[in-house]
Scaffold this motif. Structure first.
Motif, PDB file in Angstrom:
ATOM      1  N   ARG A 103      33.728  38.040  34.930  1.00  0.00           N
ATOM      2  CA  ARG A 103      34.230  38.917  33.991  1.00  0.00           C
ATOM      3  C   ARG A 103      33.927  40.135  34.699  1.00  0.00           C
ATOM      4  O   ARG A 103      34.343  41.394  34.468  1.00  0.00           O
ATOM      5  N   SER A 104      33.446  40.415  36.155  1.00  0.00           N
ATOM      6  CA  SER A 104      33.211  41.513  36.989  1.00  0.00           C
ATOM      7  C   SER A 104      34.265  41.700  38.050  1.00  0.00           C
ATOM      8  O   SER A 104      34.276  42.973  38.438  1.00  0.00           O
TER       9      SER A 104
ATOM     10  N   GLY B 202      36.410  41.880  29.609  1.00  0.00           N
ATOM     11  CA  GLY B 202      35.021  42.448  29.346  1.00  0.00           C
ATOM     12  C   GLY B 202      34.488  43.350  30.420  1.00  0.00           C
ATOM     13  O   GLY B 202      33.443  43.370  30.597  1.00  0.00           O
ATOM     14  N   LEU B 203      35.378  43.823  31.292  1.00  0.00           N
ATOM     15  CA  LEU B 203      35.082  44.635  32.566  1.00  0.00           C
ATOM     16  C   LEU B 203      34.150  45.737  32.116  1.00  0.00           C
ATOM     17  O   LEU B 203      34.602  46.483  31.339  1.00  0.00           O
ATOM     18  N   THR B 204      32.918  45.891  32.845  1.00  0.00           N
ATOM     19  CA  THR B 204      32.078  47.098  32.580  1.00  0.00           C
ATOM     20  C   THR B 204      32.646  48.454  33.089  1.00  0.00           C
ATOM     21  O   THR B 204      33.421  48.233  34.033  1.00  0.00           O
ATOM     22  N   PHE B 205      32.093  49.412  32.720  1.00  0.00           N
ATOM     23  CA  PHE B 205      32.571  50.831  33.426  1.00  0.00           C
ATOM     24  C   PHE B 205      32.157  50.796  34.668  1.00  0.00           C
ATOM     25  O   PHE B 205      32.867  51.095  35.706  1.00  0.00           O
ATOM     26  N   ASP B 206      30.940  50.378  35.124  1.00  0.00           N
ATOM     27  CA  ASP B 206      30.623  50.280  36.704  1.00  0.00           C
ATOM     28  C   ASP B 206      31.591  49.326  37.497  1.00  0.00           C
ATOM     29  O   ASP B 206      31.695  49.872  38.539  1.00  0.00           O
ATOM     30  N   ASP B 207      31.744  48.097  37.133  1.00  0.00           N
ATOM     31  CA  ASP B 207      32.907  47.433  37.847  1.00  0.00           C
ATOM     32  C   ASP B 207      34.074  48.030  37.819  1.00  0.00           C
ATOM     33  O   ASP B 207      34.662  47.730  38.640  1.00  0.00           O
ATOM     34  N   TRP B 208      34.770  48.627  36.649  1.00  0.00           N
ATOM     35  CA  TRP B 208      35.988  49.391  36.574  1.00  0.00           C
ATOM     36  C   TRP B 208      35.986  50.432  37.603  1.00  0.00           C
ATOM     37  O   TRP B 208      36.878  50.685  38.413  1.00  0.00           O
TER      38      TRP B 208
END
Length: 226
Positions: free
Chosen positions: A34-35, A49-55
């Motif tokens: 998901r990351s 479900g990508l988090t802001f940090d990973d985006w």
């Protein structure tokens, strides 16, 4: 960034956390962490479900690749031109690249050898200075690094320097930064947008008008008191 072969034969690059943070167990076919953001020949595969940090991390990595690829292509073209003059155009056709599109890459790469390229600045920063002498290039590259200028800011500074005679031997006047509340900047941006002009141009024009009005009033008062 890790690369692997997709089922359709195209390569995908995985953007996200370092591989050691990803469990080594085999995942279900077709699934991705998901990351991870996956690049394909036709676009990005971004997990829901990508988090802001990973985006944000993927954006930095993609930006770095775009900047680096300009240098890579430029160096590739320069090497081909220097070593395979008789087969150069055939190599371009085989690679599916249009020389007219990439000619600027090769020109900029020739103007800046590997030792003179600044990793903190983009390819476009260098392109803005490619037509200048090596001495002038170094001067403006130093200023762009120190001031953390965007490409547009560098372009404007070079234009202003040409008008005012600021070159490699004349240092630019020191600049001062003003601490301004964020709501004022947003307010000014709205005003510039409604005026239909660039924000920086709006700020300069507004300040010029204010200065002109103040000086005229001062001259009027001086004339009355004379």
């Amino acid at each position: 960034m890790n690369e692997s072969a997709d089922r359709d034969g195209s390569k995908v690059a995985h953007f996200g956390k370092r591989s050691e943070t990803v469990p080594c167990q085999r995942r279900a076919e077709g699934s991705a962490p998901r990351s991870q953001v996956l690049t394909t020949n036709v676009g990005l595969r971004i997990p829901a479900g990508l988090t802001f940090d990973d985006w944000e991390r993927a954006g930095r990595q993609l930006s770095g690749i775009v900047n680096s690829s300009s240098w890579w292509l430029g160096d590739w073209l320069v090497y081909g031109k220097d070593h395979y003059t008789d087969r150069y155009q055939r190599g371009l056709r085989a690679a599916g690249l249009q020389y007219q599109t990439l000619r600027n890459y090769a020109w900029v790469s020739r103007r800046f050898d590997l030792r003179r390229r600044r990793a903190a600045l983009t390819f476009q920063h260098h392109a803005e200075l490619a037509s200048l002498s090596a001495e002038e290039q170094e001067t403006w590259l130093d200023r762009a690094e120190q001031m953390e200028w965007t490409t547009k800011q560098l372009r404007n500074a070079v234009r202003l320097g040409r008008r005012e005679g600021i070159g490699a031997h004349k240092p630019a006047e020191p600049t001062r930064q003003l601490a301004l509340p964020g709501h004022r900047i947003q307010w000014w941006h709205r005003a510039a947008a409604r005026s239909g002009i660039d924000f920086e141009q709006w700020v300069l024009a507004t300040l010029d008008r204010a200065a002109e009005r103040t000086l005229e009033e001062e001259e009027e008062r001086a004339g009355l008191s004379a």
